[in-house]
Scaffold this motif. Structure first.
Motif, short mmCIF file in Angstrom:
data_model
loop_
_atom_site.label_atom_id
_atom_site.label_comp_id
_atom_site.label_asym_id
_atom_site.label_seq_id
_atom_site.Cartn_x
_atom_site.Cartn_y
_atom_site.Cartn_z
N ASN A 1 -35.16 48.78 58.79
CA ASN A 1 -35.34 48.25 59.84
C ASN A 1 -36.52 47.88 60.06
OD1 ASN A 1 -32.78 47.73 61.29
ND2 ASN A 1 -32.83 49.96 61.85
N GLU A 2 -37.60 48.78 59.76
CA GLU A 2 -39.23 48.62 59.58
C GLU A 2 -39.50 47.43 58.78
OE1 GLU A 2 -43.32 50.99 59.13
OE2 GLU A 2 -41.45 52.12 59.09
N ALA A 3 -38.77 47.50 57.64
CA ALA A 3 -39.33 46.34 56.70
C ALA A 3 -38.79 45.14 56.92
CB ALA A 3 -38.44 46.61 55.32
N LEU A 4 -37.53 44.95 58.04
CA LEU A 4 -37.07 43.79 58.40
C LEU A 4 -38.14 43.24 59.45
CD1 LEU A 4 -34.91 41.50 58.62
CD2 LEU A 4 -33.66 42.91 60.16
N LYS A 5 -38.65 44.12 60.34
CA LYS A 5 -39.56 43.54 61.49
C LYS A 5 -40.75 43.01 60.63
CE LYS A 5 -37.82 46.57 64.90
NZ LYS A 5 -37.93 48.00 65.67
N LEU A 6 -41.30 43.71 59.64
CA LEU A 6 -42.59 43.47 59.13
C LEU A 6 -42.18 41.94 58.24
CD1 LEU A 6 -43.75 46.64 57.44
CD2 LEU A 6 -44.70 45.56 59.19
N ALA A 7 -41.07 41.87 57.73
CA ALA A 7 -40.67 40.85 57.12
C ALA A 7 -40.77 39.58 57.93
CB ALA A 7 -39.49 40.73 56.24
N GLU A 8 -40.10 39.61 59.18
CA GLU A 8 -39.99 38.74 60.21
C GLU A 8 -41.48 38.43 60.73
OE1 GLU A 8 -37.45 40.67 63.03
OE2 GLU A 8 -35.59 39.91 62.21
N GLU A 9 -42.35 39.54 60.85
CA GLU A 9 -43.65 38.85 61.15
C GLU A 9 -44.39 38.13 60.34
OE1 GLU A 9 -45.87 42.50 62.53
OE2 GLU A 9 -44.12 42.80 63.97
N SER A 10 -44.20 38.48 58.94
CA SER A 10 -45.00 37.79 57.89
C SER A 10 -44.41 36.38 57.90
CB SER A 10 -44.84 38.55 56.44
OG SER A 10 -43.52 38.48 56.16
N VAL A 11 -43.27 36.12 58.00
CA VAL A 11 -42.67 34.68 58.30
C VAL A 11 -43.35 33.93 59.37
CG1 VAL A 11 -40.69 33.27 58.63
CG2 VAL A 11 -40.34 35.21 56.90
N ALA A 12 -43.33 34.72 60.46
CA ALA A 12 -43.89 34.07 61.53
C ALA A 12 -45.33 33.69 61.30
CB ALA A 12 -43.83 34.92 62.71
N GLN A 13 -46.33 34.54 60.58
CA GLN A 13 -47.71 34.29 60.11
C GLN A 13 -47.47 32.98 59.24
OE1 GLN A 13 -49.38 37.32 57.74
NE2 GLN A 13 -51.41 36.30 57.75
N ARG A 14 -46.59 32.94 58.35
CA ARG A 14 -46.61 31.75 57.46
C ARG A 14 -46.36 30.38 58.19
NH1 ARG A 14 -42.57 28.85 55.71
NH2 ARG A 14 -40.94 30.32 56.40
#
Length: 101
Positions: A74-87
Motif C-alpha cells: 500500500n505504501e509503494a502504491l501511494k508512492l508510485a501514484e505520487e511519482s506518476v503525478a510528479q511526471r
C-alpha cells in the motif's frame, strides 16, 4: 482534481467489497500488482524508495507475513501514484516553459 487519481480512487473504493471476500494472499497480490504497474507508469520519474517498498512487500509475502506485505504494498502504491503525478506535473511545466501559455 487530477482525473486519473480520482479514477484510481473510485475504482479502489468500489473494489473494497470484492477485496473483503478474498484471502490475505489474494489481497496482497492485487495491491502489489497495481503498485508495480503504477510504478512502471512513472517512467523516468520512478522513485527509488518505491522500488525498495516493493521489494520489502515481496519479501514479507514470501515469508508469509501478509499483514506487513500489505502495508508495504500500500505504501509503494501511494508512492508510485505520487511519482506518476510528479511526471505529469513536470510534463506540463516543461510545456509551459518551452511553448508558453
Amino acid at each position: 482534481m487530477n482525473k486519473p487519481l480520482l479514477a484510481i480512487g473510485i475504482s479502489l473504493a468500489l473494489s473494497v467489497p470484492l477485496v473483503a471476500q478474498a484471502g490475505p494472499k489474494e489481497d496482497f497480490q492485487e495491491v502489489y500488482s497495481e503498485a508495480q504497474s503504477t510504478h512502471q507508469d512513472a517512467g523516468t520519474f520512478q522513485w527509488t524508495i518505491t522500488g525498495d517498498r516493493l521489494k520489502a512487500a515481496k519479501s514479507a509475502a514470501d515469508s508469509g507475513d501478509y499483514e506487513k506485505a500489505m502495508a508495504m504494498a500500500n505504501e509503494a502504491l501511494k508512492l508510485a501514484e505520487e511519482s506518476v503525478a510528479q511526471r505529469k506535473k513536470q510534463k506540463e511545466a516543461w510545456r509551459q516553459v518551452a511553448i508558453g501559455n
